[in-house]
Design a protein around this motif. Structure first.
Motif, PDB file in Angstrom:
ATOM      1  N   LEU A 235      40.339  36.902  42.336  1.00 59.35           N
ATOM      2  CA  LEU A 235      39.261  37.875  43.072  1.00 59.35           C
ATOM      3  C   LEU A 235      37.974  37.228  43.287  1.00 59.35           C
ATOM      4  O   LEU A 235      37.426  37.464  44.220  1.00 59.35           O
ATOM      5  N   ILE A 236      37.575  36.156  42.593  1.00 58.81           N
ATOM      6  CA  ILE A 236      36.333  35.379  43.032  1.00 58.81           C
ATOM      7  C   ILE A 236      36.684  34.740  44.137  1.00 58.81           C
ATOM      8  O   ILE A 236      35.773  34.634  44.965  1.00 58.81           O
ATOM      9  N   VAL A 237      37.960  34.049  44.369  1.00 58.32           N
ATOM     10  CA  VAL A 237      38.224  33.197  45.399  1.00 58.32           C
ATOM     11  C   VAL A 237      37.986  34.193  46.718  1.00 58.32           C
ATOM     12  O   VAL A 237      37.672  33.820  47.685  1.00 58.32           O
ATOM     13  N   VAL A 238      38.674  35.413  46.508  1.00 60.00           N
ATOM     14  CA  VAL A 238      38.694  36.641  47.498  1.00 60.00           C
ATOM     15  C   VAL A 238      37.224  36.809  47.906  1.00 60.00           C
ATOM     16  O   VAL A 238      36.872  36.790  49.190  1.00 60.00           O
TER      17      VAL A 238
ATOM     18  N   GLN B  27      39.729  34.662  56.656  1.00 62.77           N
ATOM     19  CA  GLN B  27      40.313  35.979  56.523  1.00 62.77           C
ATOM     20  C   GLN B  27      41.716  35.967  56.030  1.00 62.77           C
ATOM     21  O   GLN B  27      42.247  36.892  55.379  1.00 62.77           O
ATOM     22  N   VAL B  28      42.599  34.815  56.701  1.00 64.51           N
ATOM     23  CA  VAL B  28      43.901  34.735  56.270  1.00 64.51           C
ATOM     24  C   VAL B  28      44.048  34.389  54.589  1.00 64.51           C
ATOM     25  O   VAL B  28      44.870  35.219  53.903  1.00 64.51           O
TER      26      VAL B  28
ATOM     27  N   PHE C 165      45.152  35.799  48.999  1.00 64.54           N
ATOM     28  CA  PHE C 165      44.887  35.905  47.544  1.00 64.54           C
ATOM     29  C   PHE C 165      44.631  37.327  47.173  1.00 64.54           C
ATOM     30  O   PHE C 165      45.062  37.579  46.194  1.00 64.54           O
ATOM     31  N   MET C 166      44.061  38.170  47.933  1.00 62.59           N
ATOM     32  CA  MET C 166      43.996  39.632  47.781  1.00 62.59           C
ATOM     33  C   MET C 166      45.269  40.392  47.600  1.00 62.59           C
ATOM     34  O   MET C 166      45.584  40.966  46.449  1.00 62.59           O
TER      35      MET C 166
ATOM     36  N   LEU D  83      44.093  48.357  47.121  1.00 54.84           N
ATOM     37  CA  LEU D  83      43.613  47.076  46.474  1.00 54.84           C
ATOM     38  C   LEU D  83      43.481  45.950  47.187  1.00 54.84           C
ATOM     39  O   LEU D  83      42.821  45.107  47.513  1.00 54.84           O
ATOM     40  N   SER D  84      44.798  45.943  48.120  1.00 55.60           N
ATOM     41  CA  SER D  84      45.175  44.803  49.018  1.00 55.60           C
ATOM     42  C   SER D  84      44.408  44.806  50.305  1.00 55.60           C
ATOM     43  O   SER D  84      44.185  43.845  50.841  1.00 55.60           O
ATOM     44  N   GLN D  85      44.161  45.998  50.818  1.00 55.11           N
ATOM     45  CA  GLN D  85      43.393  46.043  52.094  1.00 55.11           C
ATOM     46  C   GLN D  85      42.235  46.738  52.296  1.00 55.11           C
ATOM     47  O   GLN D  85      41.204  45.912  52.457  1.00 55.11           O
ATOM     48  N   ASN D  86      42.003  48.119  51.898  1.00 57.10           N
ATOM     49  CA  ASN D  86      40.876  49.092  51.973  1.00 57.10           C
ATOM     50  C   ASN D  86      39.696  48.334  51.233  1.00 57.10           C
ATOM     51  O   ASN D  86      38.532  48.212  51.751  1.00 57.10           O
TER      52      ASN D  86
END
Length: 234
Positions: free
Chosen positions: A48-51, A103-104, A109-110, A160-163
């Motif tokens: 999550l930190i990387v994201v 973005q990719v 990662f997310m 979690l993964s998109q919104n």
């Protein structure tokens, strides 16, 4: 997720309530539900930190692109300076490429973090179901339970993964745009903000009806799952 049981009406038609009709349910404690999701996300703290870092980098690069476009028009095209135009164009190419890569990476990662969190959540939910009494399954429609185990879990995974990332990057983009607008022309920035109240009203209007339609969709999916269970189980 806890939901208002008072919003449900049912009429039994055999064990498991296959023939029960389910009304639209409203979330009883959305903030509490989000707090209960946090332990599953804490185990993915590094991802999550990387994201978050990639989201900030991608947003900054995305905002820098239009600024370079303005420089290309004002300083290169107007002056017919091909060398300056080539330099700014290459810089824009690098900026947009970096934004796309950010973005990719953010999406990858997310998605990885959300899928790992959902795996833990599904395992805990399945373990919890094993501890429930048979009377619980007699009182609740099988289709509704299946909908919670499949559709609701997929919706949480999608959030979690998109919104979640879209909301965060959208907020950063809005702050960045406002900052650049006030830096370039405070008066024009203030003038453009006059439409904000209208935007908030429209968002609230559309969001209210969207939530109502979404709850209706989930109720219909639960009924459909119940009919499928009854059809195949006899």
């Amino acid at each position: 997720m806890p939901r208002d049981e008072g919003a449900r009406t049912s009429g039994g038609r055999g064990p498991g309530g296959h023939g029960r009709s389910t009304k639209i349910e409203k979330a009883r404690d959305p903030r509490g539900a989000l707090r209960r999701l946090l332990p599953y996300l804490r185990s993915q703290k590094r991802l999550l930190i990387v994201v978050l870092i990639l989201a900030v980098v991608g947003t900054v690069l995305g905002l820098f692109g239009p600024f370079l476009l303005g420089l290309a028009i004002d300083k290169a095209i107007k002056r017919a300076d091909l060398r300056e135009l080539l330099r700014v164009s290459l810089l824009m190419l690098g900026v947009y490429l970096g934004s796309w890569l950010s973005q990719v990476g953010q999406s990858v990662f997310m998605a990885r973090a959300s899928q790992r969190a959902m795996r833990e959540l599904r395992a805990h939910l399945f373990s919890h179901l094993q501890t429930l009494s048979l009377s619980f399954f007699d009182r609740h429609p099988h289709g509704d339970l299946m909908s919670r185990l499949t559709n609701d879990m997929d919706n949480i995974s999608r959030v979690l993964s998109q919104n979640a990332t879209q909301l965060f990057t959208g907020f950063l983009t809005l702050l960045g745009i406002l900052g650049m607008m006030f830096a370039l022309s405070p008066y024009l920035a203030l003038g453009s903000m006059l439409v904000f109240p209208l935007m908030f009203v429209l968002v609230a209007f559309v969001g209210k009806r969207t939530r109502k339609g979404y709850r209706g969709l989930q109720a219909k999916i639960g009924q459909l799952n119940g009919q499928l269970v009854e059809m195949y189980s006899g």
